[in-house]
Design a protein around this motif. Structure first.
Motif, PDB file in Angstrom:
ATOM      1  N   PRO A  34      61.517  53.080 -30.760  1.00 38.82           N
ATOM      2  CA  PRO A  34      61.499  52.348 -29.483  1.00 38.82           C
ATOM      3  C   PRO A  34      62.893  51.894 -29.039  1.00 38.82           C
ATOM      4  O   PRO A  34      63.219  51.954 -27.846  1.00 38.82           O
ATOM      5  CB  PRO A  34      60.589  51.146 -29.764  1.00 38.82           C
ATOM      6  CG  PRO A  34      59.759  51.562 -30.930  1.00 38.82           C
ATOM      7  CD  PRO A  34      60.641  52.436 -31.758  1.00 38.82           C
ATOM      8  N   THR A  35      63.727  51.466 -29.990  1.00 37.72           N
ATOM      9  CA  THR A  35      65.070  50.980 -29.628  1.00 37.72           C
ATOM     10  C   THR A  35      65.943  52.128 -29.120  1.00 37.72           C
ATOM     11  O   THR A  35      66.675  51.971 -28.131  1.00 37.72           O
ATOM     12  CB  THR A  35      65.746  50.309 -30.845  1.00 37.72           C
ATOM     13  OG1 THR A  35      64.886  49.302 -31.370  1.00 37.72           O
ATOM     14  CG2 THR A  35      67.070  49.682 -30.439  1.00 37.72           C
ATOM     15  N   ILE A  36      65.869  53.265 -29.768  1.00 35.99           N
ATOM     16  CA  ILE A  36      66.669  54.421 -29.332  1.00 35.99           C
ATOM     17  C   ILE A  36      66.243  54.853 -27.924  1.00 35.99           C
ATOM     18  O   ILE A  36      67.088  55.082 -27.049  1.00 35.99           O
ATOM     19  CB  ILE A  36      66.522  55.588 -30.334  1.00 35.99           C
ATOM     20  CG1 ILE A  36      67.169  55.223 -31.668  1.00 35.99           C
ATOM     21  CG2 ILE A  36      67.150  56.860 -29.772  1.00 35.99           C
ATOM     22  CD1 ILE A  36      66.924  56.241 -32.767  1.00 35.99           C
ATOM     23  N   ILE A  37      64.927  54.915 -27.697  1.00 31.11           N
ATOM     24  CA  ILE A  37      64.417  55.313 -26.373  1.00 31.11           C
ATOM     25  C   ILE A  37      64.854  54.306 -25.314  1.00 31.11           C
ATOM     26  O   ILE A  37      65.313  54.674 -24.219  1.00 31.11           O
ATOM     27  CB  ILE A  37      62.873  55.427 -26.395  1.00 31.11           C
ATOM     28  CG1 ILE A  37      62.435  56.591 -27.290  1.00 31.11           C
ATOM     29  CG2 ILE A  37      62.331  55.596 -24.987  1.00 31.11           C
ATOM     30  CD1 ILE A  37      62.848  57.957 -26.798  1.00 31.11           C
ATOM     31  N   GLN A  38      64.737  53.028 -25.628  1.00 27.57           N
ATOM     32  CA  GLN A  38      65.137  51.985 -24.674  1.00 27.57           C
ATOM     33  C   GLN A  38      66.620  52.099 -24.342  1.00 27.57           C
ATOM     34  O   GLN A  38      67.020  51.978 -23.181  1.00 27.57           O
ATOM     35  CB  GLN A  38      64.821  50.604 -25.257  1.00 27.57           C
ATOM     36  CG  GLN A  38      65.152  49.467 -24.292  1.00 27.57           C
ATOM     37  CD  GLN A  38      64.824  48.096 -24.877  1.00 27.57           C
ATOM     38  OE1 GLN A  38      64.195  48.012 -25.935  1.00 27.57           O
ATOM     39  NE2 GLN A  38      65.249  47.048 -24.214  1.00 27.57           N
ATOM     40  N   ASN A  39      67.440  52.323 -25.347  1.00 31.82           N
ATOM     41  CA  ASN A  39      68.878  52.442 -25.108  1.00 31.82           C
ATOM     42  C   ASN A  39      69.222  53.671 -24.271  1.00 31.82           C
ATOM     43  O   ASN A  39      70.106  53.627 -23.414  1.00 31.82           O
ATOM     44  CB  ASN A  39      69.633  52.491 -26.440  1.00 31.82           C
ATOM     45  CG  ASN A  39      69.661  51.135 -27.141  1.00 31.82           C
ATOM     46  OD1 ASN A  39      68.998  50.194 -26.706  1.00 31.82           O
ATOM     47  ND2 ASN A  39      70.398  51.024 -28.228  1.00 31.82           N
ATOM     48  N   ILE A  40      68.519  54.762 -24.508  1.00 36.57           N
ATOM     49  CA  ILE A  40      68.738  55.974 -23.705  1.00 36.57           C
ATOM     50  C   ILE A  40      68.433  55.692 -22.230  1.00 36.57           C
ATOM     51  O   ILE A  40      69.199  56.073 -21.338  1.00 36.57           O
ATOM     52  CB  ILE A  40      67.866  57.142 -24.232  1.00 36.57           C
ATOM     53  CG1 ILE A  40      68.413  57.644 -25.574  1.00 36.57           C
ATOM     54  CG2 ILE A  40      67.811  58.286 -23.220  1.00 36.57           C
ATOM     55  CD1 ILE A  40      67.511  58.673 -26.263  1.00 36.57           C
ATOM     56  N   CYS A  41      67.323  55.005 -21.973  1.00 34.98           N
ATOM     57  CA  CYS A  41      66.928  54.726 -20.593  1.00 34.98           C
ATOM     58  C   CYS A  41      67.813  53.670 -19.947  1.00 34.98           C
ATOM     59  O   CYS A  41      68.160  53.776 -18.766  1.00 34.98           O
ATOM     60  CB  CYS A  41      65.466  54.286 -20.546  1.00 34.98           C
ATOM     61  SG  CYS A  41      64.320  55.664 -20.784  1.00 34.98           S
ATOM     62  N   THR A  42      68.170  52.643 -20.698  1.00 34.25           N
ATOM     63  CA  THR A  42      69.049  51.598 -20.155  1.00 34.25           C
ATOM     64  C   THR A  42      70.390  52.199 -19.738  1.00 34.25           C
ATOM     65  O   THR A  42      70.917  51.896 -18.661  1.00 34.25           O
ATOM     66  CB  THR A  42      69.268  50.483 -21.190  1.00 34.25           C
ATOM     67  OG1 THR A  42      68.003  49.904 -21.519  1.00 34.25           O
ATOM     68  CG2 THR A  42      70.197  49.412 -20.634  1.00 34.25           C
ATOM     69  N   GLU A  43      70.928  53.050 -20.597  1.00 34.64           N
ATOM     70  CA  GLU A  43      72.209  53.683 -20.290  1.00 34.64           C
ATOM     71  C   GLU A  43      72.092  54.594 -19.070  1.00 34.64           C
ATOM     72  O   GLU A  43      72.960  54.601 -18.200  1.00 34.64           O
ATOM     73  CB  GLU A  43      72.673  54.496 -21.502  1.00 34.64           C
ATOM     74  CG  GLU A  43      74.044  55.124 -21.322  1.00 34.64           C
ATOM     75  CD  GLU A  43      74.526  55.753 -22.622  1.00 34.64           C
ATOM     76  OE1 GLU A  43      75.686  55.536 -22.979  1.00 34.64           O
ATOM     77  OE2 GLU A  43      73.719  56.447 -23.273  1.00 34.64           O
ATOM     78  N   PHE A  44      70.997  55.331 -18.977  1.00 30.69           N
ATOM     79  CA  PHE A  44      70.798  56.233 -17.835  1.00 30.69           C
ATOM     80  C   PHE A  44      70.726  55.441 -16.534  1.00 30.69           C
ATOM     81  O   PHE A  44      71.370  55.788 -15.533  1.00 30.69           O
ATOM     82  CB  PHE A  44      69.518  57.044 -18.026  1.00 30.69           C
ATOM     83  CG  PHE A  44      69.184  57.915 -16.846  1.00 30.69           C
ATOM     84  CD1 PHE A  44      69.753  59.163 -16.703  1.00 30.69           C
ATOM     85  CD2 PHE A  44      68.302  57.469 -15.871  1.00 30.69           C
ATOM     86  CE1 PHE A  44      69.459  59.968 -15.619  1.00 30.69           C
ATOM     87  CE2 PHE A  44      68.001  58.259 -14.785  1.00 30.69           C
ATOM     88  CZ  PHE A  44      68.581  59.511 -14.655  1.00 30.69           C
ATOM     89  N   ASN A  45      69.930  54.377 -16.529  1.00 31.07           N
ATOM     90  CA  ASN A  45      69.728  53.607 -15.297  1.00 31.07           C
ATOM     91  C   ASN A  45      70.957  52.804 -14.884  1.00 31.07           C
ATOM     92  O   ASN A  45      71.079  52.394 -13.728  1.00 31.07           O
ATOM     93  CB  ASN A  45      68.526  52.669 -15.455  1.00 31.07           C
ATOM     94  CG  ASN A  45      67.218  53.428 -15.532  1.00 31.07           C
ATOM     95  OD1 ASN A  45      67.056  54.465 -14.908  1.00 31.07           O
ATOM     96  ND2 ASN A  45      66.276  52.911 -16.318  1.00 31.07           N
ATOM     97  N   SER A  46      71.884  52.578 -15.826  1.00 30.92           N
ATOM     98  CA  SER A  46      73.085  51.805 -15.494  1.00 30.92           C
ATOM     99  C   SER A  46      74.203  52.677 -14.936  1.00 30.92           C
ATOM    100  O   SER A  46      75.192  52.160 -14.410  1.00 30.92           O
ATOM    101  CB  SER A  46      73.601  51.066 -16.743  1.00 30.92           C
ATOM    102  OG  SER A  46      74.084  52.000 -17.710  1.00 30.92           O
ATOM    103  N   GLN A  47      74.050  54.007 -15.029  1.00 29.11           N
ATOM    104  CA  GLN A  47      75.113  54.907 -14.594  1.00 29.11           C
ATOM    105  C   GLN A  47      74.934  55.284 -13.125  1.00 29.11           C
ATOM    106  O   GLN A  47      73.820  55.531 -12.674  1.00 29.11           O
ATOM    107  CB  GLN A  47      75.108  56.191 -15.446  1.00 29.11           C
ATOM    108  CG  GLN A  47      75.376  55.953 -16.919  1.00 29.11           C
ATOM    109  CD  GLN A  47      76.738  55.331 -17.176  1.00 29.11           C
ATOM    110  OE1 GLN A  47      77.734  55.772 -16.628  1.00 29.11           O
ATOM    111  NE2 GLN A  47      76.764  54.290 -17.999  1.00 29.11           N
TER     112      GLN A  47
END
Length: 627
Positions: A611-624
């Motif tokens: 869950p943490t890896i998936i969340q970080n992938i999405c957070t990084e995507f949405n912040s770019q």
């Protein structure tokens, strides 16, 4: 003197002057039997209602003059053009050129090409064209096709030259025998044709095979046509999108501007070339509340869609665009409504002035659901009206970029038609529709899996389950997220590349089938191998994610390969288990390491980090920024 006069007449008849026949914009090449001919086109043939099929070589169902404008031989002011019939093609590719959008077509029985009106030496072009249909295109274009000449003296009769030619070209069973009440030749000095308009003396409004000449006018006996029905296009495959148009039906817009809005939709539909292999479109009208007029699968071609648009009636009420966007996000783009999954979702919102509710939040939710939001604002608020706008700068807040790509501002309703081509060009540019990409469907993910002896067979199966758990979170297809995998020891092995499997089920099955290798731990060489064998074949518009799993310190240097990955834009996640070195994980991971490096003490605890890896992938995507 009489003999001299007859000689002069005879001399003139022997040397007829070649006149270029005039045709209308709507005349199709297939209606004209002549294999090669020259015609004069009027102005205004750029209009999208004159259909053109193909590029360079056109299906004979195309408008001759529309094709001439599309090809660049003529401009919209008209002129002369040379037309030559050629064999039918197995396919016709649509394109936009010179203000004309031509349509795609799978096949047609006959084609034609157009060129500048330079007659070839020794070639005689017809002054009068031979038509295969019941309609006379010449009359529509205003051509004076003289069927009768003024008699030289009262009471005398003359067989009309043009009529004689037409009758000679018709088959004997096409025309009925003339009766006593329908003489072929009239003694009236000024015959008046029967029909809706009264042309000048001697003009025939239209001639139809199977008609009877009656008192100098033609009365149709029956319609006759050799032309097949209009071909149905499969749609433009270069613009495969699922499109929702949100139209403003509020009371403030008025009936006249609502009609302009519908005409705009029809023009867009014509330019898009709707079809199952290309764009599909539905319409939602909003006022106080939104309602779907029709969905994506209701109409599968431009013609039917245009008819449906014309039948839309105005709802009235407020201009609640935000509520309409929310409705589209929740209800419109479903499989039941025709959403194809493999095509980008696009929503175009038309707003008269400004919305009467907020659009920023609902648009953000729509974008995160994978919908590209376009805003077209017509007659926006002037300075004195801005106090009434609920959400200032609403258009820029609603779209995912503020570079003008997703928003268009139109000063007047009467200038709305000018945005047809700019809008069509943007919604069809699928490579730039970044807003339809989410963290779930936008990446090429390469797993680099440690298969060294220290892992062991049982733990290796646990690692594969971890890889599967991460993979199943993503939307996997050839156009969405793609998965690849490399296993390494001292050596490296490509288990499968990004282009191997195109569904989630196939990817998960491929992960299960990976066999345990056993050997040493050369992580640096594995990163280099993954860059060359996996990520070199990544698509240009894809995010590149490397997820490396290892249980120990590498036997070789990881710093240089890791730096190479970072320079090439590969976002690297390093997952360490048991004896993995924390400092090495941080070197491998993309900065900041706290978001990209993970460590668990046992293989059985790998699942906790999913869950943490998936969340970080999405957070990084949405912040770019997605520019």
């Amino acid at each position: 003197t009489g003999i001299h006069s007859n000689k002069e007449v005879s001399k003139k008849m022997k040397r007829p002057k070649f006149t270029v026949p005039q045709i209308g914009c709507d005349v199709k090449a297939g209606k004209i039997i002549n294999p090669e001919f020259m015609v004069r086109c009027p102005a205004g043939c750029q209009d999208p209602k004159y259909h053109v099929y193909g590029t360079d070589v056109y299906a004979s169902y195309s408008s001759v003059c529309g094709a001439a404008v599309h090809s660049g031989v003529l401009d919209n002011s008209g002129g002369k053009v040379l037309v030559r019939k050629v064999a039918g093609q197995s396919g016709y590719k649509g394109s936009y050129a010179n203000g004309v959008q031509s349509l795609s077509l799978p096949r047609w029985r006959e084609s034609f090409v157009v060129s500048e009106s330079k007659p070839q030496k020794g070639v005689t072009y017809p002054s009068a064209l031979t038509y295969s249909s019941s309609k006379s295109p010449a009359a529509k274009a205003g051509e004076t096709t003289k069927a009768y000449e003024r008699p030289s003296a009262p009471g005398t009769t003359a067989q009309p030259a043009a009529l004689t030619q037409v009758l000679a070209e018709a088959t004997h069973d096409t025309l009925p025998k003339p009766s006593s009440c329908a003489p072929l030749v009239t003694s009236s000095p000024r015959p008046q044709p029967v029909g809706p308009r009264s042309p000048e003396m001697g003009e025939v409004d239209s001639w139809k095979p199977g008609s009877v000449l009656l008192d100098a006018g033609f009365v149709p006996k029956e319609e006759f046509s050799t032309q097949s029905s209009e071909p149905v296009s499969q749609g433009d495959p270069n613009c495969k999108i699922d499109l929702s148009f949100l139209i403003d039906g509020s009371s403030s817009i008025g009936k006249r501007r609502f009609q302009i809005q519908k005409q705009f939709l029809s023009d867009v539909v014509q330019a898009l070339d709707i079809g199952p292999a290309g764009p599909l479109m539905g319409v939602v009208q909003y006022g106080d509340n939104p309602a779907a007029q029709f969905n994506l699968k209701t109409y599968m071609n431009s013609q039917d869609l245009k008819i449906a648009i014309e039948k839309i009636s105005q709802r009235g009420g407020l201009s609640n665009a935000g509520r309409a966007i929310s409705f589209v996000t929740k209800n419109f783009f479903s499989k039941a409504n025709g959403n194809r999954g493999s095509a980008p979702n696009v929503a175009v919102v038309l707003v008269d002035g400004w919305p009467t509710d907020k659009v920023e939040e609902t648009s953000r939710v729509a974008r995160e659901s994978g919908i590209n939001i376009f805003f077209i604002t017509i007659e926006g608020a002037v300075e004195s009206e801005k106090q009434y706008v609920i959400e200032p700068n609403f258009a820029n807040k609603a779209v995912c970029r503020t570079n003008g790509f997703y928003s268009l501002s139109v000063q007047s309703w009467f200038g709305l038609h000018k945005t047809v081509q700019p809008l069509v060009k943007r919604v069809c540019d699928t490579d730039r529709l970044a807003c339809s990409k989410t963290c779930w469907n936008s990446a090429d993910i390469g797993f680099v899996i440690d298969g060294s002896s220290s892992v062991g067979t049982g733990n290796f199966r646990t690692v594969l389950q971890f890889v599967a758990n991460l993979s199943k979170e993503f939307e996997i297809s050839d156009t969405d997220t793609r998965i690849g995998a490399v296993q390494y020891t001292y050596e490296q092995r490509l288990e499968f590349g990004f282009d191997r499997y195109h569904s989630k089920a196939d990817v998960l099955n491929a992960i299960k089938r990976v066999g345990y290798w056993s050997g040493g731990t050369s992580t640096g060489a594995a990163i280099h191998y993954a860059l060359e064998q996996l990520f070199k074949k990544s698509k240009p518009n894809k995010r590149k994610l490397m997820i490396l799993i290892t249980d120990g310190r590498s036997y070789d240097d990881v710093r240089i390969p890791a730096m190479a990955a970072h320079r090439k834009g590969v976002i690297t996640y390093a997952v360490g288990v048991a004896w993995a070195a924390q400092d090495e994980l941080e070197v491998i991971a993309t900065h900041p390491a706290r978001d990209h490096a993970f460590f668990v003490d046992e293989f059985d605890h790998l699942y906790r980090s999913v869950p943490t890896i998936i969340q970080n992938i999405c957070t990084e995507f949405n912040s770019q920024p997605r520019n």
